[in-house]
Design an enzyme around this catalytic site. Structure first.
Site, PDB file in Angstrom:
ATOM      1  N   CYS A 418       0.866  -1.175   0.000  1.00 24.06           N
ATOM      2  CA  CYS A 418       0.000   0.000   0.000  1.00 24.06           C
ATOM      3  C   CYS A 418       0.903   1.226   0.000  1.00 24.06           C
ATOM      4  CB  CYS A 418      -0.902  -0.009   1.235  1.00 24.06           C
ATOM      5  SG  CYS A 418      -1.990   1.425   1.353  1.00 24.06           S
ATOM      6  N   GLU A 452       1.708  -4.394  -5.348  1.00 23.63           N
ATOM      7  CA  GLU A 452       0.554  -5.295  -5.210  1.00 23.63           C
ATOM      8  C   GLU A 452      -0.670  -4.659  -5.869  1.00 23.63           C
ATOM      9  OE1 GLU A 452      -2.020  -7.356  -1.575  1.00 23.63           O
ATOM     10  OE2 GLU A 452       0.030  -6.664  -1.217  1.00 23.63           O
TER      11      GLU A 452
END
Length: 555
Positions: A418, A452
């Site tokens: 993140c 990701e």
């Protein structure tokens, strides 16, 4: 006459019981059943007697009842609720069947009448609510598809438009969308493996470039005076004037995005997933900044329902009021994030924070980040992650600029789970610094990394810009004749999949005679060189020599 029959039946019942006294001892169960049947027969006979008397007294009502085919009523005036209240001794069998059928219908209607009625909450809510924009009558909608609105996101007046203008824009957008769909369908039917831009697409691209070049046609002084006058007149109750800030093409793209977001919010409101005044934090006070939030974050309900949150910019503790924050700041001893400082150059520092050792801080950081990220789902399970927090230092402490998190042991070699740049530091190069720092760690680990998925909208833009810059720099410095994607990946630590997708977007990858060829486009390289010269010696770059970090061992 009916009364004599009733007495006679009662006498015969008593005679029957006297005659059967001798058998009562042998069959007590049968006698009790016969007594029950006798009392039931008496009740039914009395009911039929009353009905026959009422039918003789009011023949007109009886004919009307037969014509309407409505079921008989009990003495209470309601539809019969059991068979014992019906006259089943009627000699007319067809009439009995119709009564039974009508009774079934009446029972079903009665069940429906007792079911709770579905309330249309949003309709009642609509007429009770009002748009918070001063001077707005709640008519019209930014999307041009609704007659009323009740939030600033759908208010035409707030966006300096009228309801009619919104409708006209909606019709124009629908026509454009239909044309795009037709074009996409025709392209999909005739698509090749690597299709070059058509002449129509090339002309459109040239038109867009021409529109963007002519965006500063109005003098800056007049533009600033007009904007300042609008700001002084309306304050924060209206959107700032957007005309002549950018090109008409980009402004129209922004208006489309606003209308789409407003339409999504309207759908959620109609479905009941969000309501006006729901537990959503609208603003936060963070250091010397007041930030408008973008998305919902699962703060405790007692804090979320306030609508405004006060957050300590050093320890990230959240509070309910300005007074509590002021008292906390007087006692808070934190001036930088917990953990180890692994990078420092000038005023920029990066701290490595372990989610297992500093659990509360990392949880508060995730809750804060969710206010500005749509796809974030991790809030409390922070122990398997490392957080790299970037700060900018001054005489008061190290202020949070942004952060990224990564798994301690990632099976797919993700170097970022993140990533977030705080809104007050966006569009200043800090996002690219965070991305560059994550790839620097991958180089030290001697691994190939990738973020990701899914990426947020702003994250995807930042990563594509970074990958483009890395590839163009590599191409500019490359002196050989043959280039390998594997070599690029090993030197830059960028995943080959990301390299291929970037080359395709730059139209630098072609398929020819069964082989993939990488084209060195000198025009793109020259354009990148010009930007680098214009940017000069910016301090918004990561210096590998300032990194003091060793890869953490398995935990």
């Amino acid at each position: 006459m009916p009364r004599r029959r009733q007495r006679h039946m009662a006498g015969s019942g008593s005679d029957g019981t006297e005659d059967s006294d001798s058998s009562a001892e042998r069959e007590p169960t049968n006698s009790s059943e016969s007594d029950g049947n006798m009392h039931k027969r008496q009740r039914l006979t009395r009911a039929s007697t009353r009905l026959s008397q009422s039918s003789q007294d009011t023949p007109d009502l009886k004919r009307a009842a037969d014509h309407d085919e409505s079921p008989p009523l009990t003495p209470t005036g309601n539809a019969p609720s059991s068979e014992s209240e019906l006259d089943i001794s009627s000699p007319n069998a067809s009439h009995d069947e119709s009564q039974a059928k009508d009774q079934t219908n009446r029972d079903s209607d009665k069940e429906l009448s007792h079911r709770p009625k579905r309330r249309r909450c949003h309709e009642t809510y609509n007429f009770n609510m009002k748009c918070p924009t001063p001077g707005c009558n709640s008519l019209g909608h930014l999307t041009g598809k609704h007659e009323r609105h009740f939030a600033v996101s759908g208010c035409p007046l707030y966006h300096n438009l009228s309801a009619d203008e919104c409708k006209v824009k909606a019709i124009s957008r629908e026509k454009q969308e239909d044309e795009v769909k037709v074009q996409e369908e025709s392209n999909s039917r005739h698509a090749t493996r690597h299709q070059t831009p058509t002449s129509k697409q090339t002309r459109y691209k040239e038109q867009v470039a021409e529109m963007r070049r002519g965006r500063n046609s109005v003098p800056q002084k007049e533009q600033k005076e007009k904007h300042m006058e609008h700001r002084q007149t309306h304050g924060n109750s209206r959107e700032p004037l957007l005309e002549n800030i950018t090109s008409e093409y980009d402004l129209e793209l922004f208006r489309k995005a606003q209308a789409r977001a407003s339409e999504d919010l309207e759908k959620l409101r109609i479905q009941g997933q969000i309501t006006e005044g729901s537990n959503m934090i609208k603003t936060i006070l963070f250091g010397r900044y007041e930030l408008d939030t973008w998305y919902h974050s699962p703060y405790p309900e007692e804090y979320a329902r306030l609508g405004r949150l006060y957050v300590c910019e050093f320890c990230l503790k959240y509070m309910k009021s300005q007074t509590i924050l002021r008292r906390h700041m007087a006692k808070c001893v934190w001036k930088h994030p917990p953990g180890d400082e692994v990078y420092r150059k000038g005023a920029i520092s990066v701290f490595e924070v372990d989610g297992k050792k500093n659990k509360i801080y990392c949880q508060n950081l995730c809750l804060l980040a969710k206010l500005f990220l749509d796809h974030k789902t991790l809030y409390y399970d922070v122990e398997p992650f490392l957080f790299y927090v970037m700060t900018e230092a001054d005489n008061t402490g190290c202020h949070l600029v942004g952060y990224f998190s990564k798994e301690k042991n990632s099976f797919l070699n993700y170097n970022v789970s993140c990533i977030l740049t705080m809104p007050q530091y966006m569009r200043q190069g800090f996002g690219k610094m965070l991305i560059d720092f994550s790839y620097l760690l991958s180089k030290v680990e001697e691994k190939v990394g990738s973020p990701e998925r899914p990426l947020s909208d702003l994250g995807l833009i930042s990563y594509r810009s970074y990958w483009k810059e890395v590839l163009l720099r590599y191409m500019c410095n490359f002196q050989g004749k043959e280039i390998s994607i594997k070599e690029i990946s090993q030197e830059t630590a960028v995943n080959p999949v990301d390299i291929v997708s970037t080359l395709q977007s730059l139209q630098m990858l072609k398929y020819w005679k069964g082989k993939h060829l990488v084209l060195k486009r000198q025009d793109l390289i020259d354009e990148w060189k010009a930007k680098e010269i214009k940017r000069g010696n910016s301090n918004k770059t990561i210096d590998p020599s300032s990194l003091k970090w060793t890869p953490p061992k398995g935990t």
